[in-house]
Design a protein around this motif. Structure first.
Motif, short mmCIF file in Angstrom:
data_model
loop_
_atom_site.label_atom_id
_atom_site.label_comp_id
_atom_site.label_asym_id
_atom_site.label_seq_id
_atom_site.Cartn_x
_atom_site.Cartn_y
_atom_site.Cartn_z
N PHE A 142 0.84 -1.20 0.00
CA PHE A 142 0.00 0.00 0.00
C PHE A 142 0.88 1.25 0.00
O PHE A 142 0.72 2.15 -0.84
CB PHE A 142 -0.92 0.00 1.23
N CYS A 158 -7.26 7.83 5.72
CA CYS A 158 -6.91 7.50 4.33
C CYS A 158 -7.38 8.53 3.30
O CYS A 158 -6.93 8.49 2.16
CB CYS A 158 -7.52 6.14 3.96
N LEU A 161 -5.32 10.53 0.53
CA LEU A 161 -4.95 10.04 -0.81
C LEU A 161 -5.80 10.66 -1.92
O LEU A 161 -5.46 10.60 -3.09
CB LEU A 161 -5.10 8.51 -0.87
N LEU A 171 -17.52 8.23 -2.42
CA LEU A 171 -17.21 8.55 -1.02
C LEU A 171 -18.47 8.47 -0.16
O LEU A 171 -18.42 8.06 1.00
CB LEU A 171 -16.56 9.94 -0.91
N ILE A 174 -19.09 4.98 0.74
CA ILE A 174 -18.22 4.55 1.85
C ILE A 174 -18.79 5.03 3.18
O ILE A 174 -18.92 4.25 4.12
CB ILE A 174 -16.78 5.12 1.68
N ARG A 175 -19.16 6.32 3.23
CA ARG A 175 -19.67 6.88 4.50
C ARG A 175 -20.88 6.09 4.98
O ARG A 175 -20.96 5.71 6.15
CB ARG A 175 -20.08 8.35 4.31
N MET A 178 -19.94 2.49 6.13
CA MET A 178 -19.22 2.49 7.40
C MET A 178 -20.17 2.78 8.56
O MET A 178 -20.06 2.18 9.62
CB MET A 178 -18.05 3.49 7.37
N LEU A 188 -11.94 4.42 -6.44
CA LEU A 188 -11.70 5.83 -6.08
C LEU A 188 -10.56 6.40 -6.91
O LEU A 188 -9.65 5.67 -7.32
CB LEU A 188 -11.31 5.93 -4.60
N VAL A 202 -11.12 -0.16 -3.69
CA VAL A 202 -10.97 -0.29 -2.23
C VAL A 202 -12.14 -1.07 -1.66
O VAL A 202 -13.29 -0.76 -1.96
CB VAL A 202 -10.96 1.11 -1.56
N ILE A 204 -13.70 -1.95 1.99
CA ILE A 204 -13.60 -1.61 3.41
C ILE A 204 -14.57 -2.49 4.19
O ILE A 204 -15.75 -2.61 3.83
CB ILE A 204 -13.92 -0.12 3.65
N LEU A 219 -10.98 -2.74 8.11
CA LEU A 219 -9.92 -3.32 7.27
C LEU A 219 -10.11 -2.80 5.85
O LEU A 219 -11.23 -2.83 5.32
CB LEU A 219 -10.05 -4.85 7.28
N GLN A 222 -6.73 -2.63 -0.86
CA GLN A 222 -6.65 -1.73 -2.03
C GLN A 222 -5.98 -2.44 -3.20
O GLN A 222 -4.99 -3.15 -3.01
CB GLN A 222 -5.83 -0.48 -1.68
C1 LIG Z 1 -9.63 0.92 6.44
C2 LIG Z 1 -9.92 2.05 5.49
C3 LIG Z 1 -9.22 2.17 4.31
C4 LIG Z 1 -9.48 3.20 3.42
N1 LIG Z 1 -8.74 3.30 2.29
C5 LIG Z 1 -8.93 4.35 1.47
C6 LIG Z 1 -8.10 4.51 0.32
O1 LIG Z 1 -7.24 3.70 0.01
N2 LIG Z 1 -8.32 5.61 -0.45
C7 LIG Z 1 -9.28 6.54 -0.15
O2 LIG Z 1 -9.41 7.51 -0.89
N3 LIG Z 1 -10.08 6.38 0.91
C8 LIG Z 1 -9.93 5.31 1.73
N4 LIG Z 1 -10.74 5.18 2.83
C9 LIG Z 1 -11.89 6.08 3.01
C10 LIG Z 1 -11.57 7.35 3.78
O3 LIG Z 1 -10.81 7.09 4.91
C11 LIG Z 1 -12.88 8.02 4.23
O4 LIG Z 1 -13.66 7.10 4.93
C12 LIG Z 1 -13.67 8.53 3.02
O5 LIG Z 1 -12.92 9.56 2.43
C13 LIG Z 1 -15.08 9.06 3.37
O6 LIG Z 1 -15.08 9.81 4.53
P1 LIG Z 1 -14.79 11.44 4.64
O7 LIG Z 1 -15.97 12.10 4.05
O8 LIG Z 1 -14.65 11.62 6.11
O9 LIG Z 1 -13.53 11.73 3.90
C14 LIG Z 1 -10.50 4.15 3.72
C15 LIG Z 1 -11.21 4.03 4.92
C16 LIG Z 1 -10.95 3.00 5.79
C17 LIG Z 1 -11.73 2.88 7.05
#
Ligand SMILES: Cc1cc2nc3c(=O)[nH]c(=O)nc-3n(C[C@H](O)[C@H](O)[C@H](O)COP(=O)(O)O)c2cc1C
Length: 239
Positions: A142, A158, A161, A171, A174-175, A178, A188, A202, A204, A219, A222
């Motif tokens: 990574f 993360c 990045l 995104l 993801i939110r 989670m 992404l 990715v 998660i 976890l 990627q």
């Molecule tokens: C374990 C883990 C790995 C992640 N890996 C990435 C990644 O490789 N690249 C990325 O852009 N976001 C990654 N994320 C997502 C961001 O951390 C974040 O959750 C996402 O940007 C949405 O939340 P935000 O609006 O707070 O930014 C990861 C999240 C987690 C929990």
């Protein structure tokens, strides 16, 4: 230097491969040399049944001896008495097998991080119980893929990045995942330290404590899918 190789057999019970001794609750377990031989045989063949005959001749090496299953039975029974937490099971009558918990395998205590470190896909673990869910472990694949060292990544969320490229519908996926403690896989746009665009697939997953069932980690796995994405963009441009 301590060169002893310690294998965890069960809770608070350890086998020292150098001295061939067992410690249970920090106390040495008294073993006869025959018990030690059987234990060593079972430990090196853990989860594999060893026939009673093989055990017998392993101990009483002289082949002129008459095979007496009762000798093996007694020996195993004495080991069970001295180390009650060990699970030596009878396997189809004539065999014995040392059954260990998956977690007791030396892989878990000693090699797991080495294995993750050398995996080809990116692996990240974050701690959602800390402020802003920082990364607490990251493997070399990574870190290298994005031009960082693991130390530079640990402690950050993360999202760094993504750079300024924050307007990505994935995104929100993801939110939501989670928040609902669900797995999610998205592609992404991420950026190498040099600024180069990398498409990263990715996944998660929430990781729960086995006993309390509380959320413990996230976890992240990627995978660089830049070439695939470039191909998709090219095809889109053609139609
Ligand atoms: C374990 C883990 C790995 C992640 N890996 C990435 C990644 O490789 N690249 C990325 O852009 N976001 C990654 N994320 C997502 C961001 O951390 C974040 O959750 C996402 O940007 C949405 O939340 P935000 O609006 O707070 O930014 C990861 C999240 C987690 C929990």
């Amino acid at each position: 230097m301590n060169t002893h190789h310690i294998i965890k057999l069960c809770d608070r019970c350890y086998w020292d491969t150098t001295t061939e001794t067992i410690k249970l609750h920090n106390e040495n377990v008294p073993l006869t040399s025959n018990m030690r031989k059987v234990l060593k045989l079972l430990i090196t063949n853990y989860n594999k049944p060893i026939s009673s005959i093989d055990i017998f001749f392993h101990i009483w090496e002289n082949f002129e001896n008459e095979y007496k299953p009762r000798n093996v039975r007694n020996l195993i029974s004495n080991i069970r008495k001295r180390i009650p937490c060990l699970s030596i099971v009878n396997y189809y009558g004539g065999s014995y097998m040392l059954k260990k918990n998956r977690e007791s395998h030396p892989l878990f205590s000693e090699n797991l991080i080495d294995i993750l470190d050398q995996a080809q896909n990116g692996i990240t673990i974050s701690d959602p119980n800390q402020n802003d869910n920082p990364v607490i472990y990251v493997n070399h694949a990574f870190a290298n893929a994005f031009g960082y060292t693991p130390e530079e990544v640990i402690g950050k969320n993360c999202r760094f990045l993504q750079g300024d490229d924050r307007n990505q519908p994935a995104l929100e996926e993801i939110r939501q995942a989670m928040q609902a403690f669900k797995d999610v896989t998205v592609t992404l746009r991420n950026y190498h330290k040099s600024g180069q665009l990398i498409y990263s697939e990715v996944t998660i997953s929430p990781i729960f404590d086995k006993k309390t069932h509380k959320l413990k980690y996230f976890l992240g796995i990627q995978k660089d899918v830049t070439s695939l994405q470039q191909l998709i963009q090219q095809i889109k441009g053609m139609v």
